[in-house]
Design a protein around this motif. Sequence first.
Motif, PDB file in Angstrom:
ATOM      1  N   UNK A 124      32.072  27.652  21.402  1.00 42.00           N
ATOM      2  CA  UNK A 124      31.653  28.407  22.738  1.00 42.00           C
ATOM      3  C   UNK A 124      30.296  27.934  23.092  1.00 42.00           C
ATOM      4  N   UNK A 125      29.316  27.606  22.020  1.00 44.13           N
ATOM      5  CA  UNK A 125      28.037  27.202  22.287  1.00 44.13           C
ATOM      6  C   UNK A 125      28.060  25.921  23.286  1.00 44.13           C
ATOM      7  N   UNK A 126      28.927  24.776  22.815  1.00 41.15           N
ATOM      8  CA  UNK A 126      29.011  23.909  23.596  1.00 41.15           C
ATOM      9  C   UNK A 126      29.694  23.944  24.912  1.00 41.15           C
ATOM     10  N   UNK A 127      30.366  24.883  25.078  1.00 41.31           N
ATOM     11  CA  UNK A 127      31.457  25.088  26.384  1.00 41.31           C
ATOM     12  C   UNK A 127      30.393  25.735  27.187  1.00 41.31           C
ATOM     13  N   UNK A 129      26.995  25.683  27.161  1.00 37.87           N
ATOM     14  CA  UNK A 129      25.625  24.416  27.247  1.00 37.87           C
ATOM     15  C   UNK A 129      26.317  23.528  28.441  1.00 37.87           C
ATOM     16  N   UNK A 130      27.336  23.085  28.455  1.00 38.57           N
ATOM     17  CA  UNK A 130      27.897  21.985  29.421  1.00 38.57           C
ATOM     18  C   UNK A 130      29.198  22.356  29.978  1.00 38.57           C
ATOM     19  N   UNK A 131      29.405  23.348  31.006  1.00 37.49           N
ATOM     20  CA  UNK A 131      30.479  23.936  31.316  1.00 37.49           C
ATOM     21  C   UNK A 131      31.182  23.093  32.499  1.00 37.49           C
ATOM     22  N   UNK A 132      30.482  21.970  32.854  1.00 35.80           N
ATOM     23  CA  UNK A 132      31.364  21.132  33.751  1.00 35.80           C
ATOM     24  C   UNK A 132      31.273  19.546  33.321  1.00 35.80           C
ATOM     25  N   UNK A 133      32.388  18.888  33.662  1.00 38.99           N
ATOM     26  CA  UNK A 133      32.142  17.611  33.175  1.00 38.99           C
ATOM     27  C   UNK A 133      30.900  16.597  33.893  1.00 38.99           C
ATOM     28  N   UNK A 143      21.241  21.939  29.273  1.00 37.10           N
ATOM     29  CA  UNK A 143      21.934  23.214  29.270  1.00 37.10           C
ATOM     30  C   UNK A 143      21.188  24.515  28.451  1.00 37.10           C
ATOM     31  N   UNK A 144      21.610  25.659  28.734  1.00 38.43           N
ATOM     32  CA  UNK A 144      20.788  26.533  28.394  1.00 38.43           C
ATOM     33  C   UNK A 144      21.693  27.836  28.006  1.00 38.43           C
ATOM     34  N   UNK A 145      21.457  28.431  26.669  1.00 42.95           N
ATOM     35  CA  UNK A 145      22.486  29.350  26.169  1.00 42.95           C
ATOM     36  C   UNK A 145      21.673  30.541  25.358  1.00 42.95           C
ATOM     37  N   UNK A 146      22.375  31.504  25.317  1.00 42.89           N
ATOM     38  CA  UNK A 146      21.578  32.727  24.561  1.00 42.89           C
ATOM     39  C   UNK A 146      22.599  33.338  23.538  1.00 42.89           C
ATOM     40  N   UNK A 147      22.025  33.856  22.517  1.00 39.30           N
ATOM     41  CA  UNK A 147      23.241  34.312  21.581  1.00 39.30           C
ATOM     42  C   UNK A 147      24.088  35.168  22.078  1.00 39.30           C
ATOM     43  N   UNK A 148      23.686  36.347  22.678  1.00 43.91           N
ATOM     44  CA  UNK A 148      24.240  37.423  23.340  1.00 43.91           C
ATOM     45  C   UNK A 148      25.164  36.841  24.572  1.00 43.91           C
ATOM     46  N   UNK A 149      24.816  35.894  25.125  1.00 45.96           N
ATOM     47  CA  UNK A 149      25.435  35.253  26.342  1.00 45.96           C
ATOM     48  C   UNK A 149      26.690  34.753  25.623  1.00 45.96           C
ATOM     49  N   UNK A 150      26.521  33.965  24.581  1.00 45.93           N
ATOM     50  CA  UNK A 150      27.692  33.280  23.946  1.00 45.93           C
ATOM     51  C   UNK A 150      28.978  34.389  23.606  1.00 45.93           C
ATOM     52  N   UNK A 269      23.659  26.878  36.593  1.00 45.63           N
ATOM     53  CA  UNK A 269      23.380  28.002  35.509  1.00 45.63           C
ATOM     54  C   UNK A 269      24.902  28.622  35.284  1.00 45.63           C
ATOM     55  N   UNK A 270      25.438  28.666  33.858  1.00 47.39           N
ATOM     56  CA  UNK A 270      26.674  29.148  33.789  1.00 47.39           C
ATOM     57  C   UNK A 270      26.420  30.770  33.780  1.00 47.39           C
ATOM     58  N   UNK A 271      27.368  31.313  34.214  1.00 47.07           N
ATOM     59  CA  UNK A 271      27.543  32.898  34.364  1.00 47.07           C
ATOM     60  C   UNK A 271      28.868  33.557  34.011  1.00 47.07           C
ATOM     61  N   UNK A 272      28.896  34.640  33.715  1.00 45.26           N
ATOM     62  CA  UNK A 272      30.215  35.290  33.316  1.00 45.26           C
ATOM     63  C   UNK A 272      30.715  36.145  34.654  1.00 45.26           C
TER      64      UNK A 272
END
Length: 293
Positions: A124-127, A129-133, A143-150, A269-272
């Motif tokens: 999930x961290x990898x996905x 961090x890099x959501x697009x090819x 890429x930027x991630x957070x624990x709660x976001x993952x 920026x990945x969002x949910x």
Amino acid sequence: MTEQHVEWSEPDAVAAPANAPVTPADAADAARLVAFGLQPKLQPARDQEYAELLRRYREDPAFARLADAVAAGLGLVVLEVSPRAGMAVTAAEDSVFAVRMGDYARRTSADSADRFLHGLAHLAVAAMAFPRPEDLADDGYIGRVSVNGVDAFVRQACRRLEERAEEQGENTDPATGAPSLEAAWRIWARRSSTGATKDARRLSGSTTGIIGKAVAFLTDSGFLQRTGDDSGGTYRTTARYQLQVRDMAGSAAMAELLELGVVPVTDGTPTLLPAEHTDDLELVADAGLPFHS
């Protein structure tokens, strides 16, 4: 060794003669370069010897072949040799440097079922961090991630997969005592996000605790850099992590997780957001980056 900044320039078009004999000193230098590559937090621009060996690798094909051979002999795969990433290597499955998912999970918990959760956390961290090819293809992308976001990302994916299982009338309550029969998403959905302690600390066996272990490991390995304490901890990717994920991007589990459509991206920026309808997919259990099964 005293650190000093090194200015990079294009290599001169001067190479050693192709038939020059390999000396013990050459072999030692090649091994030294590989040793630098095994120190993922070391920046070439801040170490004169590392910078000089990298420059020699780029200028001297014979030395490059020698360094590649040293790496291969140690069971390492050279992903890239460049000023931005240094000598970036990853361990082949039979390498003494390989980190295996089972060993990693055993160091973090005695519960065998947690192996699924630790693998899914890294995936999930990898996905996220890099959501697009194109993010993986762009050397300048961070890429930027957070624990709660993952954790939110995985739980939303769990809801999508549970809905599909119910629509198809699949058994959503596998036999008790047989965790290997459960899909990884079912195990994750049943685990508390934070657990409960008197001082409000997250439990190591909670899903955010498991993600915290994953990002700490990736940070220690030079794949992530911590940027803050918000959202359970925020992190940015490094060039080495991008290369690592590129190497593993063919994973069916990662592709299927992304194709769920849980992480729409518009500006990098990945969002949910609620996912649109897509073909039925299933997460592949026990697939964790950057581990061997």
